[in-house]
Design an enzyme around this catalytic site. Structure first.
Site, short mmCIF file in Angstrom:
data_model
loop_
_atom_site.label_atom_id
_atom_site.label_comp_id
_atom_site.label_asym_id
_atom_site.label_seq_id
_atom_site.Cartn_x
_atom_site.Cartn_y
_atom_site.Cartn_z
N ASP A 204 0.86 -1.18 0.00
CA ASP A 204 0.00 0.00 0.00
C ASP A 204 0.89 1.23 0.00
O ASP A 204 1.57 1.53 0.99
CB ASP A 204 -0.90 -0.01 1.24
CG ASP A 204 -1.92 1.12 1.22
OD1 ASP A 204 -1.84 2.00 0.34
OD2 ASP A 204 -2.79 1.15 2.11
N HIS A 306 -11.49 -1.09 -0.30
CA HIS A 306 -10.59 -0.54 0.71
C HIS A 306 -11.38 -0.32 2.00
O HIS A 306 -12.53 0.11 1.98
CB HIS A 306 -10.03 0.82 0.26
CG HIS A 306 -9.35 1.57 1.36
ND1 HIS A 306 -9.99 2.52 2.12
CD2 HIS A 306 -8.09 1.48 1.85
CE1 HIS A 306 -9.16 2.99 3.03
NE2 HIS A 306 -8.00 2.38 2.88
N GLU A 328 -10.40 -6.71 3.41
CA GLU A 328 -9.29 -6.12 4.15
C GLU A 328 -9.64 -6.03 5.64
O GLU A 328 -10.78 -5.77 6.00
CB GLU A 328 -9.00 -4.72 3.62
CG GLU A 328 -7.88 -3.99 4.36
CD GLU A 328 -7.53 -2.65 3.73
OE1 GLU A 328 -6.39 -2.19 3.93
OE2 GLU A 328 -8.39 -2.06 3.05
#
Length: 380
Positions: A204, A306, A328
């Site tokens: 990331d 996300h 996630e």
């Protein structure tokens, strides 16, 4: 059922490893902002939209961006008046009208984050009204649980949740030169050693690199089998995305800071990414993400949201698992406040995340943090 109230509740956020660690970001090009994100992010506040129906059913939706205090002015000056009196089931109409009404100053950013929070609160209220979890209202569960990956810089934390896959919040960017590159590689090497050969490692970058740096960094890291590189450049640099994607032997992802369907159309149709990563708290809530998912599926592009929280997971679990293979998990509580503005946020166990059948998104407003000004964990 008519909407009779629309409010924004705000709590102060505590700093955490996300804000106090060296992590690559758009301001990393300036030496005075290298050390930590809080040096430029300044005051962070968690905003929660509260929708009240005429039978006193209440729905809640988090606002992305950690600028909850600023959201209050948008509600007071314009948006509330456009929502009050409408049916809670008119989510398409409400979103379309709010976007059009704010387009002269919005088209993304804070305005779209507030619109997203409103949409999420409406879906939460609909679920409670119908006594159904939101995933049942948008297609039903396509699986009983979802495979989770961990986002952070501490590989030892994976064992807390039984997770074997990791996304590293990369610390260093172009401003840190060759030494930063070496430190980035050391962190990736440590992660690979910790998780072994079977787990995946993603990176990331949070908009913190440029094209030449990304290509050089990948040359050093390819041997560690990188699953994808996320947001390597500015979200406006579509050309840079294409150049990176055509030059490296792994997937490129983006979309955390795209706000509109048009932005995602460009990412997908212009060949910028292999997978899209919309943030439900920025990109239009459930109503917006349904359209983004249809776009991605039509172009055979995978989608991994996300962020964390009930709305994110309800959306993912209702989509084709081939297109949405992971969810996630960012441990917002590690080394930080142990309270959040909403209760009962789902967490993985044994590497998998499951959802309950509670109505709405299965959470409640955490009144404690608003009554005694408790600092809450930081997420944006």
């Amino acid at each position: 059922m008519k909407i009779v109230e629309l409010n924004c509740r705000v709590a102060r956020m505590q700093t955490s490893w996300l804000t106090e660690s060296v992590i690559a970001n758009p301001m990393s090009v300036y030496p005075e902002y290298w050390e930590k994100r809080s040096s430029w992010y300044r005051t962070m506040s968690a905003g929660v939209i509260e929708v009240v129906l005429d039978d006193d059913t209440r729905g809640y939706g988090f606002i992305g961006g950690a600028k909850g205090t600023a959201a209050i002015s948008l509600l007071d000056e314009q948006l509330r008046a456009l929502v009050i009196g409408k049916s809670v089931f008119e989510t398409e109409l409400i979103q379309a009208q709010l976007y059009r009404a704010s387009v002269f100053y919005g088209r993304g950013g804070l305005a779209q984050a507030v619109i997203s929070g409103i949409d999420i609160a409406l879906w939460d209220a609909k679920g409670k009204l119908l006594q159904q979890p939101v995933y049942n209202l948008i297609g039903g569960k396509t699986r009983e649980r979802m495979r989770s990956y961990y986002t952070g810089n501490d590989p030892s934390a994976l064992s807390d949740f039984g997770i074997t896959d990791m996304k590293i919040a990369v610390p260093y960017g172009p401003g840190h030169g060759e030494e930063g590159m070496q430190k980035n590689e050391e962190i990736v090497a440590q992660a690979r050693e910790t998780i072994g050969t079977n787990g995946f490692i993603a990176l990331d970058v949070y908009m913190g690199w440029d094209v030449p740096y990304t290509l050089r960094m990948f040359e050093r890291l390819e041997k560690y089998r990188i699953a994808w590189i996320e947001e390597p450049v500015s979200p406006d640099d579509y050309k840079g995305y294409r150049e990176i994607r055509s030059s490296i032997n792994t997937m490129v992802s983006g979309g955390e800071h795209e706000y509109t369907l048009e932005g995602f159309r460009r990412l997908v149709e212009e060949g910028c990414v292999d997978l899209v990563q919309p943030d439900i708290y920025r990109a239009g809530g459930i109503t917006g993400l349904k359209k983004i998912a249809a776009l991605a599926e039509a172009h055979h592009v995978k989608l991994i949201c996300h962020g964390v929280g009930g709305p994110t997971y309800h959306f993912l679990i209702s989509n084709d698992p081939h297109m949405t293979p992971f969810c996630e998990y960012l441990d917002i509580y590690r080394g930080a406040a142990k309270e959040w503005v909403l209760t009962d946020d789902p967490r993985p166990a044994g590497g998998w995340l499951a959802l309950t059948d509670q109505p709405g998104f299965g959470y409640r407003l955490n009144e404690k943090v608003f009554q005694d000004e408790t600092l809450v964990a930081a997420i944006w």
